[in-house]
Enzyme design. Sequence first.
Site, PDB file in Angstrom:
ATOM      1  NE  ARG A  34       4.684   0.360 -38.483  1.00  0.00           N
ATOM      2  CZ  ARG A  34       5.229   0.268 -37.279  1.00  0.00           C
ATOM      3  NH1 ARG A  34       4.943   1.166 -36.353  1.00  0.00           N
ATOM      4  NH2 ARG A  34       6.068  -0.710 -36.990  1.00  0.00           N
ATOM      5  CG  ASP A  35      -3.382   6.682 -36.811  1.00  0.00           C
ATOM      6  OD1 ASP A  35      -4.181   6.657 -35.855  1.00  0.00           O
ATOM      7  OD2 ASP A  35      -3.544   7.424 -37.818  1.00  0.00           O
ATOM      8  CB  ILE A  36      -4.035   5.830 -42.179  1.00  0.00           C
ATOM      9  CG1 ILE A  36      -3.770   5.762 -43.672  1.00  0.00           C
ATOM     10  CG2 ILE A  36      -5.008   6.943 -41.829  1.00  0.00           C
ATOM     11  CD1 ILE A  36      -4.969   5.302 -44.482  1.00  0.00           C
ATOM     12  CG  ASN A  96      -9.496   9.990 -28.399  1.00  0.00           C
ATOM     13  OD1 ASN A  96      -9.079  10.559 -27.398  1.00  0.00           O
ATOM     14  ND2 ASN A  96      -8.814   9.923 -29.525  1.00  0.00           N
ATOM     15  CD  GLU A 104     -10.764  11.481 -36.270  1.00  0.00           C
ATOM     16  OE1 GLU A 104     -10.355  10.734 -37.180  1.00  0.00           O
ATOM     17  OE2 GLU A 104     -10.129  12.453 -35.846  1.00  0.00           O
ATOM     18  CB  VAL A 105     -12.656   4.793 -35.931  1.00  0.00           C
ATOM     19  CG1 VAL A 105     -13.049   3.413 -36.444  1.00  0.00           C
ATOM     20  CG2 VAL A 105     -11.936   5.584 -37.017  1.00  0.00           C
ATOM     21  CG  HIS A 109      -9.248   3.134 -31.840  1.00  0.00           C
ATOM     22  ND1 HIS A 109     -10.595   3.303 -32.101  1.00  0.00           N
ATOM     23  CD2 HIS A 109      -8.694   4.374 -31.898  1.00  0.00           C
ATOM     24  CE1 HIS A 109     -10.828   4.595 -32.321  1.00  0.00           C
ATOM     25  NE2 HIS A 109      -9.691   5.265 -32.183  1.00  0.00           N
ATOM     26  CG  HIS A 111      -4.770   6.572 -30.538  1.00  0.00           C
ATOM     27  ND1 HIS A 111      -4.671   7.065 -31.817  1.00  0.00           N
ATOM     28  CD2 HIS A 111      -6.088   6.631 -30.214  1.00  0.00           C
ATOM     29  CE1 HIS A 111      -5.881   7.411 -32.252  1.00  0.00           C
ATOM     30  NE2 HIS A 111      -6.752   7.160 -31.293  1.00  0.00           N
TER      31      HIS A 111
HETATM   32  P1  5GP Z   1      -9.972   8.301 -32.849  1.00  0.00           P
HETATM   33  O1  5GP Z   1     -10.132   9.755 -33.129  1.00  0.00           O
HETATM   34  O2  5GP Z   1     -11.229   7.542 -33.198  1.00  0.00           O
HETATM   35  O3  5GP Z   1      -9.458   8.010 -31.490  1.00  0.00           O
HETATM   36  O4  5GP Z   1      -8.811   7.803 -33.809  1.00  0.00           O
HETATM   37  C1  5GP Z   1      -9.015   7.254 -35.074  1.00  0.00           C
HETATM   38  C2  5GP Z   1      -7.648   7.070 -35.714  1.00  0.00           C
HETATM   39  O5  5GP Z   1      -7.802   6.183 -36.816  1.00  0.00           O
HETATM   40  C3  5GP Z   1      -7.020   8.349 -36.241  1.00  0.00           C
HETATM   41  O6  5GP Z   1      -5.766   8.542 -35.617  1.00  0.00           O
HETATM   42  C4  5GP Z   1      -6.894   8.095 -37.752  1.00  0.00           C
HETATM   43  O7  5GP Z   1      -5.704   8.621 -38.300  1.00  0.00           O
HETATM   44  C5  5GP Z   1      -6.941   6.581 -37.842  1.00  0.00           C
HETATM   45  N1  5GP Z   1      -7.502   6.054 -39.070  1.00  0.00           N
HETATM   46  C6  5GP Z   1      -8.647   6.467 -39.680  1.00  0.00           C
HETATM   47  N2  5GP Z   1      -8.877   5.738 -40.788  1.00  0.00           N
HETATM   48  C7  5GP Z   1      -7.859   4.830 -40.873  1.00  0.00           C
HETATM   49  C8  5GP Z   1      -7.549   3.792 -41.799  1.00  0.00           C
HETATM   50  O8  5GP Z   1      -8.254   3.551 -42.788  1.00  0.00           O
HETATM   51  N3  5GP Z   1      -6.422   3.072 -41.551  1.00  0.00           N
HETATM   52  C9  5GP Z   1      -5.624   3.312 -40.478  1.00  0.00           C
HETATM   53  N4  5GP Z   1      -4.532   2.553 -40.343  1.00  0.00           N
HETATM   54  N5  5GP Z   1      -5.885   4.280 -39.579  1.00  0.00           N
HETATM   55  C10 5GP Z   1      -6.990   5.036 -39.778  1.00  0.00           C
END
Ligand code: 5GP
Length: 126
Positions: A34-36, A96, A104-105, A109, A111
């Site tokens: 699950r997304d945090i 993304n 961001e990460v 991944h 979603h």
């Molecule tokens: P992006 O912007 O890279 O597509 O999405 C990164 C997602 O990772 C965001 O929706 C954010 O809430 C989620 N996220 C960031 N850090 C963590 C974490 O430590 N644990 C979990 N479960 N989700 C995270």
Amino acid sequence: MGFAYDDSNIFAKILRGEIPNDTVAENDQALAFRDISPKTPTHVLVIPKGAYVSFDDFSANASDAEIAGFMRLCAQVVASEGVGLEAGKGFRAITNAGEHGVQEVPHFHLHIMGGRMMGPMVSLRD
Ligand code: 5GP
């Protein structure tokens, strides 16, 4: 040739068990959790266990087994969350990539988001 991967990213730490996660499902090739900071009632992230930066890196460089395992886990999550077309009302799957994609990460991944009506497919900002 793979993309340059930074193994200090937060999902790499999750895969190494260095930080906890709320696991939804797992197989040999992929992990779903699950997304945090969930943006929708269902907001699950599916990641490959291998070191891939982005969708294009994964699609080009992952093995057939990794791609199959990843996609099957996505299907399993959609079904278990009850958001699929048979049991539910549908969902949105988003990935993304990079700066323009506002990633961001830097570990690939997907979603999987559902449980409510989605907004416009893309919201642009400067
Ligand atoms: P992006 O912007 O890279 O597509 O999405 C990164 C997602 O990772 C965001 O929706 C954010 O809430 C989620 N996220 C960031 N850090 C963590 C974490 O430590 N644990 C979990 N479960 N989700 C995270």
